[in-house]
Design a protein around this motif. Sequence first.
Motif, short mmCIF file in Angstrom:
data_model
loop_
_atom_site.label_atom_id
_atom_site.label_comp_id
_atom_site.label_asym_id
_atom_site.label_seq_id
_atom_site.Cartn_x
_atom_site.Cartn_y
_atom_site.Cartn_z
N THR A 12 68.66 17.73 4.27
CA THR A 12 68.29 17.16 5.56
C THR A 12 69.03 15.85 5.82
N ARG A 82 66.13 24.30 4.67
CA ARG A 82 65.76 25.61 5.21
C ARG A 82 65.23 25.47 6.64
N GLU A 83 65.06 26.58 7.29
CA GLU A 83 64.42 26.68 8.62
C GLU A 83 65.21 26.04 9.76
N TRP A 102 64.05 21.36 10.59
CA TRP A 102 62.76 21.94 10.16
C TRP A 102 61.57 21.07 10.53
N TYR A 134 57.41 24.37 12.16
CA TYR A 134 58.27 24.21 10.98
C TYR A 134 59.28 25.36 10.86
N ASP A 243 67.05 25.53 -0.27
CA ASP A 243 67.15 24.51 -1.32
C ASP A 243 65.96 24.49 -2.27
N GLN A 244 64.77 24.83 -1.77
CA GLN A 244 63.61 24.77 -2.68
C GLN A 244 63.62 25.94 -3.66
N THR A 265 63.34 14.52 1.01
CA THR A 265 62.82 14.08 2.31
C THR A 265 61.34 14.44 2.40
O1 LIG Z 1 66.46 18.73 2.77
P1 LIG Z 1 65.35 18.79 1.79
O2 LIG Z 1 65.82 18.83 0.38
O3 LIG Z 1 64.30 17.78 2.03
O4 LIG Z 1 64.61 20.21 2.00
C1 LIG Z 1 64.14 20.61 3.22
C2 LIG Z 1 63.40 21.92 3.07
O5 LIG Z 1 64.23 22.98 2.73
C3 LIG Z 1 62.64 22.23 4.31
O6 LIG Z 1 61.93 23.43 4.17
#
Ligand SMILES: O=P(O)(O)OC[C@H](O)CO
Length: 496
Positions: A12, A82-83, A102, A134, A243-244, A265
Motif C-alpha cells: 500500500t 490486495r483488493e 482497499w 474493502y 501479500d497476506q 499499514t
Molecule cells: O499493503 P499491506 O501490506 O498493508 O497489505 C494490504 C492488504 O493486502 C489489504 O488486504
Amino acid sequence: MTQYMMSIDQGTTSTRAILVNQQGEITAIEQEELPLKYPHPGHVEVDAEFIWRSVLRVMRQVLQKAAVSPEAIQGIGITNQRETTVIWHKETGQPIYNGLVWQSKQSAGICEQLKQQGYESDFQEKTGLVIDPYFSGTKVKWVLDHVEGAREQAEQGKLLFGTIETWLIWKLTGGKVHVTDVSNASRTLMFNIHQRRWDEQLLQWLGVPASLLPEVKSSSEIYGYTDEAILGRAIAIAGAAGDQQAALFGQQAFQKGDTKNTYGTGCFMLMNTGDKAIASKHGLLTTVAWEVDGKLEYALEGSVFVAGAAIQWLRDGLQIIKSASETEELATAVQSSEGVYVVPAFVGLGTPYWNSDVRGSVFGITRGTTKAHIIRAVLESLAYQSRELIQVMEEDSGYKLNKMSVDGGAIQNNFLMQFQSDITGKQIERPLIHESTAIGAAYLAGLAVGFWSSKEELASLRQIDRVFLPQMAEAEREQLFKGWLRAVKAAMAFCE
Ligand SMILES: O=P(O)(O)OC[C@H](O)CO
Ligand SMILES: Nc1ncnc2c1ncn2[C@@H]1O[C@H](COP(=O)(O)OP(=O)(O)O)[C@@H](O)[C@H]1O
C-alpha cells in the motif's frame, strides 16, 4: 554465475524489488515510497500508472545496484496489496480512473444496498467474505457507475479489471496476459471459493460484466514472460499471491493451524486451515491461502485496517515523531499509557466489528498526558486489535495457538512485540528475515521454475531472530484488555 529469484512486493505504501538466492537469503532490496491520494474523507486512491513505473524502477535498480545480470534471474514472483482495484482500456492500457485502494470507502452505499436486498448470506457463503467496501467487487461497480461512459465500454468488452498483480502482469507482459492468481481472486467478492470460479450470480447482483475479469490461475506457475524491452531479456513470471497469503507462505506456515500476523499499514492475521474452508461465526474471513501443485488450500483471516498507518499518522498528521522507529524509545520512556487508549478506526473497524462508520477516538486523557503516552497507546492499539483477532481465530478454528509468527514493517519495534506477547499470553516468533511477503512470492515462483524442489526444502530454510515470551500477570492483562474493549464500544457509540 549465482542464480536468483526476483520478487516484486507492491504494498500500500511502498514498492519493493528483492533478489533471493537459493539459501532463501535476501541479497538485495530496492524500495520506493508510494504516494496515496485522499480526495474525500474515507476515500483512498492511487495512481496505477505510478505504481507500474515504480515497479519498473525498483526492478531495474535492484539489478543495477547488486550488479546482477538479468541472465541470473530464474523467475519473478509478484505479491501485492490486495483488493485494490484498477480498471483500464484493453486497447490503450490506460486506466480509466485512479486505483481504488482497499481502505477506500466510496462503495459504502453500494454495500448497504446489497445488504438491504438480502444478499449478505449468499455473498458470505460463496466468497467467504462479508459485504464491505474493502473488497474489489463493489469498487468495480462504483467505477462503472461513476466514470462517464465506463459501463457502456465495459458492456462492449473494451475494459479490463485487475487487482494489482493482474495489472502488473499485464504491464510486464506488454499487454499480452490478463490473469489473476486464485488467492487474489478470493478477495474480490466475485469469486466462488468452493467452486474455484467467478460466480455468475454475484456478478449479476454487482452489475459487473464477466468480460472484465482475468483468467484465474494457480499461485505457482508460469503465467507469461516479461517483454524483452523491460529487462533486456524475457523472464518467466512464475508466481503470484496476495501479500497476506504470500507472507503466510513465506513464514513456511504449511501445516494446519500455523498462524502469522503481519504488521504493515494494517494488521492481517492468517491461519492455515488446509483443504477446509472454515466458515467464521465472528467476522473472520474465509479465504484462499494458495494453490500449489493443483492443491487448493484455505486460510482464516482477521483484518485490522489501521496498524502501521496509525504510526504514520503520528509522523505525518500529528507530526509528533520524525520517524516510525522513534516510537519504541518514546513508548518505553513512560511506565504505561496511564489509562490512555487510542482507537485508530480512521477508516472504520474490520474483524470482528465490520463497522465502516466508526472513526478514530482517543480516551482517558488527563492533564498529565504527554506525547509519549499517546505514542505508547497507539502502539498498544496494534496489539489489542491483534488480540481480538487471535481470540476469534481460536474459537472459530478449534485450534489453540501456542505461538504466532510475525512479519511486516512494525515488528522491528521490540516494545510492540513484547506488549503483543504480554497482552495475548502467546509466544511471538520473529523470523530473521522480516520480509516474509516478498520471500513468499519468491518461494511460489521458485517452486514453479524448479529453483527450489519442495515445501519441505523451503521449511528447512527457516531461521528465527527472536522469541518474545509473555511477562505480564494474567490479572493485569485482562484489566488492560477490558479497557480496550470499553474504548472500542465508546468509539462506535460516538459514531452511531
Ligand atoms: O499493503 P499491506 O501490506 O498493508 O497489505 C494490504 C492488504 O493486502 C489489504 O488486504
Ligand atoms: N519501528 C517501527 N515501529 C512501529 N511501526 C513501524 C516501525 N517501522 C515501520 N513501522 C510501520 O510499518 C509500516 C510499514 O510496514 P510495511 O510492512 O512496509 O507496510 P506495507 O506493506 O503495508 O506498506 C508503516 O506503516 C510504518 O509506520
